[in-house]
Design an enzyme around this catalytic site. Structure first.
Site, PDB file in Angstrom:
ATOM      1  N   PRO A   1       4.230 -31.176 -65.107  1.00  0.00           N
ATOM      2  CA  PRO A   1       3.894 -29.763 -64.924  1.00  0.00           C
ATOM      3  C   PRO A   1       4.100 -29.037 -66.244  1.00  0.00           C
ATOM      4  O   PRO A   1       5.176 -29.111 -66.836  1.00  0.00           O
ATOM      5  CB  PRO A   1       4.911 -29.288 -63.869  1.00  0.00           C
ATOM      6  CG  PRO A   1       6.034 -30.265 -63.918  1.00  0.00           C
ATOM      7  CD  PRO A   1       5.466 -31.562 -64.412  1.00  0.00           C
ATOM      8  N   MET A   2       3.058 -28.347 -66.724  1.00  0.00           N
ATOM      9  CA  MET A   2       3.147 -27.653 -68.020  1.00  0.00           C
ATOM     10  C   MET A   2       2.564 -26.252 -67.877  1.00  0.00           C
ATOM     11  O   MET A   2       1.385 -26.098 -67.557  1.00  0.00           O
ATOM     12  CB  MET A   2       2.414 -28.446 -69.104  1.00  0.00           C
ATOM     13  CG  MET A   2       3.097 -29.769 -69.447  1.00  0.00           C
ATOM     14  SD  MET A   2       2.200 -30.767 -70.665  1.00  0.00           S
ATOM     15  CE  MET A   2       0.954 -31.532 -69.614  1.00  0.00           C
TER      16      MET A   2
ATOM     17  N   CYS B   1      13.269 -26.557 -66.767  1.00  0.00           N
ATOM     18  CA  CYS B   1      12.618 -25.647 -67.703  1.00  0.00           C
ATOM     19  C   CYS B   1      13.644 -24.719 -68.352  1.00  0.00           C
ATOM     20  O   CYS B   1      14.418 -24.070 -67.650  1.00  0.00           O
ATOM     21  CB  CYS B   1      11.552 -24.817 -66.990  1.00  0.00           C
ATOM     22  SG  CYS B   1      10.686 -23.691 -68.097  1.00  0.00           S
TER      23      CYS B   1
ATOM     24  N   HIS C   1      13.947 -35.625 -67.563  1.00  0.00           N
ATOM     25  CA  HIS C   1      13.560 -35.363 -68.953  1.00  0.00           C
ATOM     26  C   HIS C   1      14.748 -35.772 -69.816  1.00  0.00           C
ATOM     27  O   HIS C   1      15.827 -35.197 -69.696  1.00  0.00           O
ATOM     28  CB  HIS C   1      13.240 -33.877 -69.125  1.00  0.00           C
ATOM     29  CG  HIS C   1      12.697 -33.536 -70.476  1.00  0.00           C
ATOM     30  ND1 HIS C   1      11.888 -32.444 -70.689  1.00  0.00           N
ATOM     31  CD2 HIS C   1      12.832 -34.131 -71.689  1.00  0.00           C
ATOM     32  CE1 HIS C   1      11.552 -32.384 -71.979  1.00  0.00           C
ATOM     33  NE2 HIS C   1      12.131 -33.394 -72.599  1.00  0.00           N
TER      34      HIS C   1
ATOM     35  N   ASN D   1      10.874 -38.984 -68.594  1.00  0.00           N
ATOM     36  CA  ASN D   1       9.976 -38.011 -69.205  1.00  0.00           C
ATOM     37  C   ASN D   1      10.555 -37.589 -70.554  1.00  0.00           C
ATOM     38  O   ASN D   1      11.761 -37.575 -70.738  1.00  0.00           O
ATOM     39  CB  ASN D   1       9.836 -36.798 -68.266  1.00  0.00           C
ATOM     40  CG  ASN D   1       9.146 -35.609 -68.899  1.00  0.00           C
ATOM     41  OD1 ASN D   1       9.696 -34.512 -68.934  1.00  0.00           O
ATOM     42  ND2 ASN D   1       7.959 -35.793 -69.406  1.00  0.00           N
ATOM     43  N   GLY D   2       9.656 -37.265 -71.488  1.00  0.00           N
ATOM     44  CA  GLY D   2      10.095 -36.741 -72.770  1.00  0.00           C
ATOM     45  C   GLY D   2       9.679 -37.618 -73.940  1.00  0.00           C
ATOM     46  O   GLY D   2      10.169 -38.739 -74.075  1.00  0.00           O
ATOM     47  N   GLY D   3       8.758 -37.125 -74.750  1.00  0.00           N
ATOM     48  CA  GLY D   3       8.405 -37.799 -75.988  1.00  0.00           C
ATOM     49  C   GLY D   3       7.554 -39.038 -75.861  1.00  0.00           C
ATOM     50  O   GLY D   3       7.351 -39.759 -76.845  1.00  0.00           O
TER      51      GLY D   3
ATOM     52  N   GLY E   1       3.791 -35.680 -70.748  1.00  0.00           N
ATOM     53  CA  GLY E   1       3.459 -34.272 -70.859  1.00  0.00           C
ATOM     54  C   GLY E   1       2.408 -34.001 -71.913  1.00  0.00           C
ATOM     55  O   GLY E   1       1.215 -34.188 -71.692  1.00  0.00           O
ATOM     56  N   ARG E   2       2.855 -33.601 -73.100  1.00  0.00           N
ATOM     57  CA  ARG E   2       1.931 -33.127 -74.127  1.00  0.00           C
ATOM     58  C   ARG E   2       0.872 -34.150 -74.534  1.00  0.00           C
ATOM     59  O   ARG E   2      -0.275 -33.776 -74.790  1.00  0.00           O
ATOM     60  CB  ARG E   2       2.719 -32.650 -75.348  1.00  0.00           C
ATOM     61  CG  ARG E   2       3.373 -31.294 -75.136  1.00  0.00           C
ATOM     62  CD  ARG E   2       4.378 -30.980 -76.212  1.00  0.00           C
ATOM     63  NE  ARG E   2       5.548 -31.835 -76.117  1.00  0.00           N
ATOM     64  CZ  ARG E   2       6.477 -31.927 -77.052  1.00  0.00           C
ATOM     65  NH1 ARG E   2       6.359 -31.231 -78.178  1.00  0.00           N
ATOM     66  NH2 ARG E   2       7.528 -32.701 -76.891  1.00  0.00           N
TER      67      ARG E   2
END
Length: 325
Positions: A15-16, A98, A170, A210-212, A232-233
């Site tokens: 979710p972003m 968040c 995360h 999650n993360g990176g 994510g990104r």
């Protein structure tokens, strides 16, 4: 559906805020039929007090799709969860990760890592409102001066005690003072080993990391240890690199993947309906700018869409014009 969701959660798109709206999710779904897609965070007060039910709109083609809620008032989260379930979401997720000021001021997001008992109460109430729909949690490894090696296992144990079976971690701390939300996605160091240890310590939990995570080969590596991987990104900025062959690589599907060009062309009907209903082309194509990332013609693709999609009367013809030759 629960078994299907557990399978889908092997790979999910995070979710972003301002990114994973319904147009983005429809676009991502063209590349992967299997991955679990998450909405932007929607706050429980906006739904329950504000009546902003339009925030729950989505296309049936998006399934499997999960809605992420933000909030910290148990009864309000229960009512919001009921609304999500009534709209047909496959999962409801609570945001405990968040770090933005906007989220902190509402006493939810990563600040809730400091209040695991309240999170447990919130989740228990959400489960009351969810019926058979799973309620999940996305968290950090800790916040501020907390010691993640102590805080994270205690948090996971508390979640497990109220019946949560699926959690995404995360793998960074969140610093609630002194770092912007953007800096919180980059500066605190990643601690994959700690998250891996949690999988060993909590074998009954379905744990996603999650993360990176920036490419599909890293997803594959992480799945040797973890139950799931949330991207994510990278999934936003290089969507095809993550999702284009995910069904074959991660899920063993024998369905032939679409090419990048085919994905773009497959958006024609959706964009046509959106524009015909009074929407702007740019509302959809802003999510498509990374489709050709790293490929010949990528720069022109982005330039043509960025410069032209907001103009009056812009329609799918601009997408065809922008396509790499």
């Amino acid at each position: 559906m629960t078994d299907q969701l557990t399978q889908a959660a092997r790979l999910s798109v995070a979710p972003m805020m301002d990114w994973t709206d319904r147009h983005c999710r429809y676009f991502h779904r063209l590349m992967s039929h299997e991955a679990l897609l998450y909405t932007e965070m929607v706050t429980a007060p906006a739904l329950v007090r504000g009546g902003a039910l339009h925030l729950l709109d989505f296309s049936s083609e998006e399934h499997p799709v999960a809605l992420q809620l933000g909030g910290s008032e148990p009864e309000e989260l229960k009512e919001a969860t009921k609304l999500c379930v009534a709209h047909g979401y496959d999962e409801v997720n609570l945001n405990v990760g968040c770090p933005s000021d906007r989220v902190q001021s509402g006493a939810f997001g990563a600040v809730l890592m400091k209040s695991p008992d309240l999170v447990a109460e919130c989740v228990a109430k959400m489960m009351e409102g969810a019926g058979d729909v799973p309620v999940t949690v996305k968290c950090r490894i800790g916040v501020d001066d907390q010691t993640p090696e102590e805080v994270l296992p205690a948090f996971l144990e508390k979640m497990q005690s109220v019946g949560v079976t699926r959690i995404t971690v995360h793998a960074r701390k969140a610093w609630l003072q002194g770092l912007s939300p953007k800096e919180n996605r980059d500066i605190p160091p990643l601690d994959y080993p700690l998250v891996h240890q949690m999988k060993e310590a909590f074998p009954a939990l379905h744990l996603s990391i999650n993360g990176g995570i920036a490419d599909l080969s890293t997803v594959e590596q992480e799945l040797e240890v973890m139950d799931g991987v949330m991207v994510g990104r990278a999934a936003y900025h290089q969507p095809y690199d993550i999702l284009g062959h995910a069904d074959q690589t991660i899920y063993g599907s024998d369905r032939a993947p679409l090419s990048r060009h085919d994905v773009a062309l497959a958006m024609e009907d959706y964009i046509g309906r959106h524009v015909a209903a009074g929407g702007k082309l740019a509302q959809v194509t802003r999510h498509m700018l990374g489709l050709f990332a790293g490929q010949p013609g990528a720069r022109r693709w982005k330039r043509v869409l960025s410069e032209g999609a907001h103009k009056e009367g812009a329609d799918f013809a601009l997408v065809r014009e922008a396509l790499p030759r």
